[in-house]
Design a protein around this motif. Structure first.
Motif, PDB file in Angstrom:
ATOM      1  N   ARG A  14       0.916  -1.096  -0.052  1.00 29.77           N
ATOM      2  CA  ARG A  14       0.092   0.028  -0.602  1.00 29.77           C
ATOM      3  C   ARG A  14       1.415   1.187   0.324  1.00 29.77           C
ATOM      4  N   GLN A  15       2.322   1.734   0.209  1.00 35.14           N
ATOM      5  CA  GLN A  15       2.947   2.470   0.552  1.00 35.14           C
ATOM      6  C   GLN A  15       3.395   2.398  -0.753  1.00 35.14           C
ATOM      7  N   SER A  16       3.669   1.543  -1.527  1.00 31.84           N
ATOM      8  CA  SER A  16       4.698   2.371  -3.324  1.00 31.84           C
ATOM      9  C   SER A  16       3.866   1.466  -4.048  1.00 31.84           C
ATOM     10  N   GLY A  17       3.196   0.582  -3.850  1.00 29.31           N
ATOM     11  CA  GLY A  17       2.610  -0.302  -5.232  1.00 29.31           C
ATOM     12  C   GLY A  17       3.148  -1.229  -5.849  1.00 29.31           C
ATOM     13  N   MET A  18       4.436  -1.555  -4.945  1.00 31.60           N
ATOM     14  CA  MET A  18       5.537  -2.290  -5.550  1.00 31.60           C
ATOM     15  C   MET A  18       4.687  -3.711  -4.557  1.00 31.60           C
ATOM     16  N   ARG A  19       4.919  -4.965  -5.868  1.00 32.59           N
ATOM     17  CA  ARG A  19       4.911  -6.408  -5.221  1.00 32.59           C
ATOM     18  C   ARG A  19       5.981  -6.759  -4.331  1.00 32.59           C
ATOM     19  N   TRP A  20       5.217  -7.878  -3.951  1.00 35.80           N
ATOM     20  CA  TRP A  20       6.510  -8.587  -2.719  1.00 35.80           C
ATOM     21  C   TRP A  20       5.816  -9.795  -2.718  1.00 35.80           C
ATOM     22  N   VAL A  21       6.706 -11.045  -3.553  1.00 34.64           N
ATOM     23  CA  VAL A  21       5.846 -12.449  -3.239  1.00 34.64           C
ATOM     24  C   VAL A  21       6.927 -13.294  -2.904  1.00 34.64           C
TER      25      VAL A  21
END
Length: 481
Positions: A14-21
């Motif tokens: 939610r902070q950066s819009g980047m994905r974590w998998v």
């Protein structure tokens, strides 16, 4: 090498819009003791997720409650495996197979971090993954019974904005150590830093972590104390506290002096004496691979908005990243890949150690409880992420299965560097700390450390490290919510 289905979780920050998998893979038991080239099997599992990220980081962690490790080394010659096994049998000596096994695992470590550049792993042409088993399937003697125990490889992928990774040719004028020069193209943008460290020269704002990887199998990257070390740092390495000219000379030992000291661990003559099978490129060929396995190809350095752009790459902890060339140079450059992770910064702390751990007289301190207590709600709010821990001045940090394993690791490293009585004591201590390592990373899931049962984070204090007010530095990154 893999058995059973993979479990995966994907979260958008939610902070950066980047994905974590984060993906879990069960690893089969029953492998014999030794160094197992697992590269092609790993690639089959990892490639789909890697190709989904234009830029990012892959962090691999082995969750195994028996002594094992992960390394990068040459994948082209099957003899590398047997030569590494022969070298480690010779380097790690003494009584007690169990303690030796944990010492090997403590030195190599259970994790690897690799930048992702243009949807590909930033590995060199000849680099490959090795799974290292130091007890194998033999449960005799004082080794634990491992039959039926499960172990996993956890892959954590961190997506980063485009432009945060770069491959470049770094000059290597000679065999030995060379301060890593940072490429000017990396730019943290408007990274604001994170709460927990005040803005001052002693504790600068941390705006990200710079990950570097040398794309070669006979070279290493390591964090070592910067030449402009403080008086406390000099004392921790065995130097007097006053800042005379002689102290700077000893800390700034020549690259050849430092590599010569490291060569006490695995001399070039072992190619003939062991003998090594992998000797295609001369006497220093296989010893270079052994040193690279011990020191590692990756370094992680906390940075603020300015210090990653310095001519020589220095961290906010007073250490600098050094490229170690372990062979007589056949070329003038080595490829290095750098990746700046400056998004999804949740918290950072400098945590005084020893309030919940116990060290006794051994200099081994369990800091896991201190870190968990200090991070508190910040840690609890992370769904998928990574925790990075850096050791205090004059100390190292390891993750391993209990105080006994940490002590065995410290004792073995001290023994391997103590064979030459004429060696400079300051250089000896510095290399001991570098072999043990100044940084570890731990995967996070649902606010919890992903560590094998019985494993903790330990600070291994140097012989003359300060013990009254030393602190670990931690940075927590991840997707919250």
């Amino acid at each position: 090498f893999f058995g059973g289905p993979c479990e995966a979780r994907e979260v958008v920050s939610r902070q950066s819009g980047m994905r974590w998998v984060q993906r879990w893979m069960r690893i089969k038991r029953g492998l014999p003791e030794g160094f197992h080239l697992t590269h092609h099997g790993y690639l089959r599992v990892l490639t789909p997720d890697v190709q989904s990220l234009q830029t990012g980081l892959l962090s691999l962690h082995l969750l195994d409650d028996t002594p094992s490790g992960l390394i990068l080394n040459e994948k082209a010659d099957p003899a590398i495996s047997s030569d590494l096994q022969a070298a480690f049998q010779r380097i790690f000596s003494g009584d007690g197979d169990h303690d030796r096994a944990w010492a090997k695992a403590g030195v190599l470590g259970p994790s690897l971090t690799i930048p992702i550049v243009d949807r590909q792993l930033g590995l060199g042409q000849w680099q490959g993954f090795y799974l290292c088993d130091f007890l194998g399937d033999d449960s005799s003697g004082d080794s634990p019974d491992i039959e039926g125990r499960e172990r996993y490889l956890v892959a954590t992928y961190q997506e980063l904005p485009n432009g945060r990774a770069k491959i470049w040719d770094h000059p290597v004028p000679s065999r030995g150590t060379h301060p890593l020069e940072t490429p000017p193209v990396l730019n943290p943008g408007d990274s604001p830093g994170i709460p927990g460290i005040s803005s001052s020269s002693e504790s600068p704002d941390i705006s990200g972590i710079l990950h570097t990887l040398v794309r070669h199998t006979s070279a290493s990257l390591a964090l070592r104390q910067s030449p402009g070390a403080t008086a406390t740092t000099r004392e921790s390495l065995g130097f007097p506290g006053d800042a005379g000219a002689g102290h700077a000379h000893r800390i700034e030992a020549s690259p050849r002096d430092i590599e010569a000291a490291m060569s006490e661990v695995c001399p070039d003559e072992w190619t003939r004496d062991v003998p090594f099978q992998h000797d295609y490129e001369g006497m220093d060929d296989m010893p270079g691979h052994v040193k690279s396995a011990i020191l590692g190809a990756h370094a992680a350095s906390p940075v603020n908005g300015n210090n990653h752009r310095n001519h020589h790459l220095s961290s906010s902890l007073g250490r600098q990243v050094e490229l170690w060339e372990h062979r007589q140079c056949l070329c003038s450059t080595r490829e290095v890949v750098a990746c700046l992770a400056d998004t999804d910064l949740v918290a950072s702390k400098q945590i005084k150690i020893g309030s919940s751990g116990s060290s006794g007289d051994s200099g081994i301190v369990d800091v896991s409880g201190d870190i968990e207590d200090a991070l508190g709600e910040a840690l609890a709010g992370v769904s998928v992420g990574l925790l990075h821990v850096w050791a205090p001045e004059g100390s190292s940090v390891v993750t391993c299965g209990g105080t006994r394993a940490a002590q065995a690791t410290k004792d073995q490293v001290r023994a391997m560097m103590g064979r030459n009585e004429d060696q400079d004591e300051g250089i000896r201590r510095s290399i001991q700390q570098t072999i043990l390592g100044h940084h570890v990373s731990i995967p996070i899931r649902d606010g919890r450390f992903l560590l094998p049962e019985g494993h903790d984070v330990f600070v291994v204090r140097g012989d003359q490290a300060p013990s009254g007010d030393d602190a670990v530095t931690v940075v927590l990154q991840g997707a919250t919510g």
